[in-house]
Design a protein around this motif. Structure first.
Motif, PDB file in Angstrom:
ATOM      1  N   ILE A   1       0.828  -2.235  -6.424  1.00  0.00           N
ATOM      2  CA  ILE A   1       0.581  -1.067  -5.573  1.00  0.00           C
ATOM      3  C   ILE A   1      -0.919  -0.927  -5.313  1.00  0.00           C
ATOM      4  CG2 ILE A   1       0.685   1.466  -5.476  1.00  0.00           C
ATOM      5  CD1 ILE A   1       3.393   0.372  -5.153  1.00  0.00           C
ATOM      6  N   LEU A   2      -1.254  -0.852  -4.042  1.00  0.00           N
ATOM      7  CA  LEU A   2      -2.662  -0.693  -3.658  1.00  0.00           C
ATOM      8  C   LEU A   2      -2.855   0.697  -3.060  1.00  0.00           C
ATOM      9  CD1 LEU A   2      -2.878  -4.174  -1.970  1.00  0.00           C
ATOM     10  CD2 LEU A   2      -3.910  -3.548  -4.142  1.00  0.00           C
ATOM     11  N   PRO A   3      -4.053   1.251  -3.207  1.00  0.00           N
ATOM     12  CA  PRO A   3      -4.269   2.627  -2.729  1.00  0.00           C
ATOM     13  C   PRO A   3      -4.238   2.735  -1.210  1.00  0.00           C
ATOM     14  CG  PRO A   3      -6.321   1.680  -3.528  1.00  0.00           C
ATOM     15  CD  PRO A   3      -5.250   0.674  -3.818  1.00  0.00           C
ATOM     16  N   TRP A   4      -3.984   3.936  -0.713  1.00  0.00           N
ATOM     17  CA  TRP A   4      -3.838   4.196   0.722  1.00  0.00           C
ATOM     18  C   TRP A   4      -5.114   3.843   1.503  1.00  0.00           C
ATOM     19  CZ3 TRP A   4       0.242   4.098   3.321  1.00  0.00           C
ATOM     20  CH2 TRP A   4       0.280   4.577   4.630  1.00  0.00           C
ATOM     21  N   GLU A   5      -6.260   3.881   0.825  1.00  0.00           N
ATOM     22  CA  GLU A   5      -7.536   3.529   1.495  1.00  0.00           C
ATOM     23  C   GLU A   5      -7.443   2.135   2.105  1.00  0.00           C
ATOM     24  OE1 GLU A   5      -7.503   5.077  -1.596  1.00  0.00           O
ATOM     25  OE2 GLU A   5      -7.952   6.893  -0.436  1.00  0.00           O
ATOM     26  N   VAL A   6      -6.660   1.265   1.480  1.00  0.00           N
ATOM     27  CA  VAL A   6      -6.516  -0.105   2.012  1.00  0.00           C
ATOM     28  C   VAL A   6      -5.848  -0.050   3.387  1.00  0.00           C
ATOM     29  CG1 VAL A   6      -5.422  -2.361   1.626  1.00  0.00           C
ATOM     30  CG2 VAL A   6      -6.415  -1.102  -0.306  1.00  0.00           C
ATOM     31  N   ALA A   7      -4.854   0.836   3.517  1.00  0.00           N
ATOM     32  CA  ALA A   7      -4.172   0.967   4.816  1.00  0.00           C
ATOM     33  C   ALA A   7      -5.133   1.554   5.851  1.00  0.00           C
ATOM     34  CB  ALA A   7      -2.949   1.862   4.671  1.00  0.00           C
ATOM     35  N   LEU A   8      -6.004   2.455   5.410  1.00  0.00           N
ATOM     36  CA  LEU A   8      -6.923   3.102   6.348  1.00  0.00           C
ATOM     37  C   LEU A   8      -8.041   2.150   6.772  1.00  0.00           C
ATOM     38  CD1 LEU A   8      -7.185   6.600   4.609  1.00  0.00           C
ATOM     39  CD2 LEU A   8      -5.855   5.998   6.635  1.00  0.00           C
TER      40      LEU A   8
ATOM     41  N   VAL B   1       0.862  -1.190   0.000  1.00  0.00           N
ATOM     42  CA  VAL B   1       0.000   0.000   0.000  1.00  0.00           C
ATOM     43  C   VAL B   1       0.898   1.239   0.000  1.00  0.00           C
ATOM     44  CG1 VAL B   1      -2.069  -0.967   1.073  1.00  0.00           C
ATOM     45  CG2 VAL B   1      -0.242  -0.109   2.522  1.00  0.00           C
ATOM     46  N   ALA B   2       0.477   2.233  -0.755  1.00  0.00           N
ATOM     47  CA  ALA B   2       1.277   3.463  -0.858  1.00  0.00           C
ATOM     48  C   ALA B   2       0.345   4.660  -0.900  1.00  0.00           C
ATOM     49  CB  ALA B   2       2.123   3.424  -2.123  1.00  0.00           C
ATOM     50  N   ASP B   3       0.812   5.780  -0.296  1.00  0.00           N
ATOM     51  CA  ASP B   3       0.054   7.025  -0.423  1.00  0.00           C
ATOM     52  C   ASP B   3       0.570   7.731  -1.663  1.00  0.00           C
ATOM     53  OD1 ASP B   3       2.542   7.513   0.986  1.00  0.00           O
ATOM     54  OD2 ASP B   3       1.849   9.568   1.203  1.00  0.00           O
ATOM     55  N   GLY B   4      -0.287   7.968  -2.578  1.00  0.00           N
ATOM     56  CA  GLY B   4       0.138   8.562  -3.843  1.00  0.00           C
ATOM     57  C   GLY B   4      -0.559   9.890  -4.061  1.00  0.00           C
ATOM     58  N   PRO B   5      -0.521  10.398  -5.284  1.00  0.00           N
ATOM     59  CA  PRO B   5       0.156   9.781  -6.414  1.00  0.00           C
ATOM     60  C   PRO B   5       1.673   9.804  -6.236  1.00  0.00           C
ATOM     61  CG  PRO B   5      -0.704  11.946  -7.021  1.00  0.00           C
ATOM     62  CD  PRO B   5      -1.160  11.675  -5.620  1.00  0.00           C
ATOM     63  N   LEU B   6       2.315   8.704  -6.662  1.00  0.00           N
ATOM     64  CA  LEU B   6       3.770   8.584  -6.523  1.00  0.00           C
ATOM     65  C   LEU B   6       4.473   9.304  -7.658  1.00  0.00           C
ATOM     66  CD1 LEU B   6       4.020   4.781  -5.607  1.00  0.00           C
ATOM     67  CD2 LEU B   6       4.137   6.723  -4.039  1.00  0.00           C
TER      68      LEU B   6
ATOM     69  N   SER C   1      -8.308  -8.082   4.373  1.00  0.00           N
ATOM     70  CA  SER C   1      -8.333  -9.470   4.856  1.00  0.00           C
ATOM     71  C   SER C   1      -7.265 -10.283   4.126  1.00  0.00           C
ATOM     72  CB  SER C   1      -9.720 -10.080   4.671  1.00  0.00           C
ATOM     73  OG  SER C   1     -10.155  -9.842   3.362  1.00  0.00           O
ATOM     74  N   ASP C   2      -6.874  -9.818   2.942  1.00  0.00           N
ATOM     75  CA  ASP C   2      -5.785 -10.489   2.207  1.00  0.00           C
ATOM     76  C   ASP C   2      -4.443  -9.961   2.703  1.00  0.00           C
ATOM     77  OD1 ASP C   2      -7.581 -11.870   0.586  1.00  0.00           O
ATOM     78  OD2 ASP C   2      -7.811 -10.097  -0.702  1.00  0.00           O
ATOM     79  N   PRO C   3      -3.384 -10.760   2.531  1.00  0.00           N
ATOM     80  CA  PRO C   3      -2.071 -10.292   2.999  1.00  0.00           C
ATOM     81  C   PRO C   3      -1.620  -8.998   2.309  1.00  0.00           C
ATOM     82  CG  PRO C   3      -1.997 -12.617   2.411  1.00  0.00           C
ATOM     83  CD  PRO C   3      -3.339 -12.109   1.963  1.00  0.00           C
ATOM     84  N   ILE C   4      -0.957  -8.163   3.098  1.00  0.00           N
ATOM     85  CA  ILE C   4      -0.318  -6.937   2.570  1.00  0.00           C
ATOM     86  C   ILE C   4       1.138  -7.029   3.017  1.00  0.00           C
ATOM     87  CG2 ILE C   4      -0.197  -4.412   2.738  1.00  0.00           C
ATOM     88  CD1 ILE C   4      -2.721  -5.301   1.308  1.00  0.00           C
ATOM     89  N   ASP C   5       2.049  -7.022   2.063  1.00  0.00           N
ATOM     90  CA  ASP C   5       3.456  -7.278   2.404  1.00  0.00           C
ATOM     91  C   ASP C   5       4.217  -6.032   2.835  1.00  0.00           C
ATOM     92  OD1 ASP C   5       3.550 -10.174   1.422  1.00  0.00           O
ATOM     93  OD2 ASP C   5       2.723  -9.103  -0.302  1.00  0.00           O
ATOM     94  N   GLY C   6       3.836  -4.886   2.279  1.00  0.00           N
ATOM     95  CA  GLY C   6       4.621  -3.691   2.582  1.00  0.00           C
ATOM     96  C   GLY C   6       3.799  -2.418   2.577  1.00  0.00           C
TER      97      GLY C   6
END
Ligand code: NAP
Length: 320
Positions: free
Chosen positions: A33-40, A14-19, A44-49
């Motif tokens: 790359i997944l959007p920051w909303e996933v971090a917020l 997950v990353a806060d973008g736009p990069l 349920s699926d693994p997130i590695d970084g």
């Protein structure tokens, strides 16, 4: 028949973008790359970084929402927005980018010092305005940089680079750290002083400390009152090292002469903030490391940290 590359599962980050385009290029096809909303919201699926680009807050609750998290890679040196204790407790590595940005940041710090002392921004506005109709040797007198005394709070990587530049201007350089650095004193001819001595003696006070619970609000009314009335404060560290209300008061009452700030809290300041209305304040939008070359090196190092962490290898630059 080989499997098409797109179907091979890639680490999920997950990353806060736009990069920045350089980072995008370095990561494309290598990680998902997944959007920051996933971090917020959590996953349920693994997130590695986690890849932090613009200083988003990262705490233990967020780490717990991202199952399987191995690494947090930050684009930049300052990691005050990441809860390092929470990461440590969970065995999550945190990487940052020392060693590639201190020259550019010191350049900007010195640029701010020169601009504030010689009224460069004010002068440029005047020279480009209809009011400038006749040269007058009596206007816009500044204060001298060469031969003056610079006080650096935080003689670390950036502080050292600032001190090197000050030598070229024949400045006396004082510094304060929690730990005295005899090797830097020998190498650069700088002098260790207490914080109070630095406030009392410096013509320029340059902040290059990390933001921590100890440094938050370090420059408050008491500290500002100890500075010379002619002192210029330069902040290239973090906005919260300075108490805004106290700075406004000190600049309005003439307790110090001027301030040049690359960083503020919040960032940006509300457009009606009193600091923005003061004639003796110069503010840049957190551009200390913002050169083409430095940003490229920061992108490369932060991506190297991320990829090492995803592999479970030691990070090239790990925050300890
Ligand atoms: P660094 O190499 O870790 O140096 C920080 C220095 O601050 C160390 O010498 C440390 O010495 C000193 N320090 C820490 N806590 C202190 C305290 N309570 N009182 C006095 N001194 C203290 O870090 P750096 O690479 O120079 O970066 C410093 C900060 O600059 C970063 O954390 C970041 O927030 C900021 N920064 C801003 C920009 C920008 O764009 N404006 C760019 C890069 C970095 P002791 O531990 O001995 O006290």
């Amino acid at each position: 028949m080989p499997e098409p590359v797109d179907s091979i599962p890639r680490p999920r980050v997950v990353a806060d973008g736009p990069l920045d385009a350089t980072i995008d290029d370095l990561l494309r096809g290598v990680v998902e790359i997944l959007p920051w909303e996933v971090a917020l919201k959590g996953s349920s699926d693994p997130i590695d970084g986690i890849y932090t680009y613009g200083h988003p807050q990262v705490d233990g609750a967020m780490m717990d929402r991202l199952p399987g998290l191995k690494v947090i890679s930050n684009f930049g040196v300052g990691v005050d927005h990441i809860n390092l204790a929470d990461a440590g407790q969970r065995g999550i590595s945190v990487g940052n980018t020392p060693g590639v940005l201190e020259g550019a940041t010191a350049d900007l710090g010195f640029g701010l010092l020169l601009a504030a002392s010689r009224r460069v921004v004010e002068g440029a506005r005047y020279a480009q305005s209809p009011e400038f109709t006749v040269y007058d040797p009596g206007y816009m007198l500044g204060v001298e940089v060469h031969g003056s005394t610079l006080g650096i709070i935080g003689m670390g990587n950036i502080g050292r680079e600032v001190a090197k530049r000050a030598r070229g201007f024949e400045m006396t350089v004082l510094y304060h750290n929690r730990t005295r650095r005899p090797n830097v004193e020998t190498e650069l001819g700088v002098q260790y002083v207490t914080l109070d001595q630095l406030f009392f003696q410096a013509d320029f006070v340059m902040l290059t400390v990390p933001l921590t619970e100890e440094t938050r609000g370090m420059i408050d009314a008491v500290a500002l009152a100890k500075m010379k009335r002619s002192a210029i404060l330069v902040n290239i560290a973090r906005g919260s090292v300075v108490r805004n209300d106290d700075l406004v008061e000190a600049l309005s009452s003439g307790e110090i002469a001027a301030a040049a700030l690359d960083v503020t809290d919040p960032e940006p300041l509300p457009r009606d903030h009193p600091l923005l209305g003061l004639p003796n304040v110069l503010i840049t939008p957190h551009i200390g490391s913002a050169t083409v070359q430095t940003r490229r090196r920061m992108a490369e190092l932060s991506v190297a940290n991320l990829l090492a962490g995803l592999r479970g290898a030691p990070l090239p630059r790990e925050v300890t």
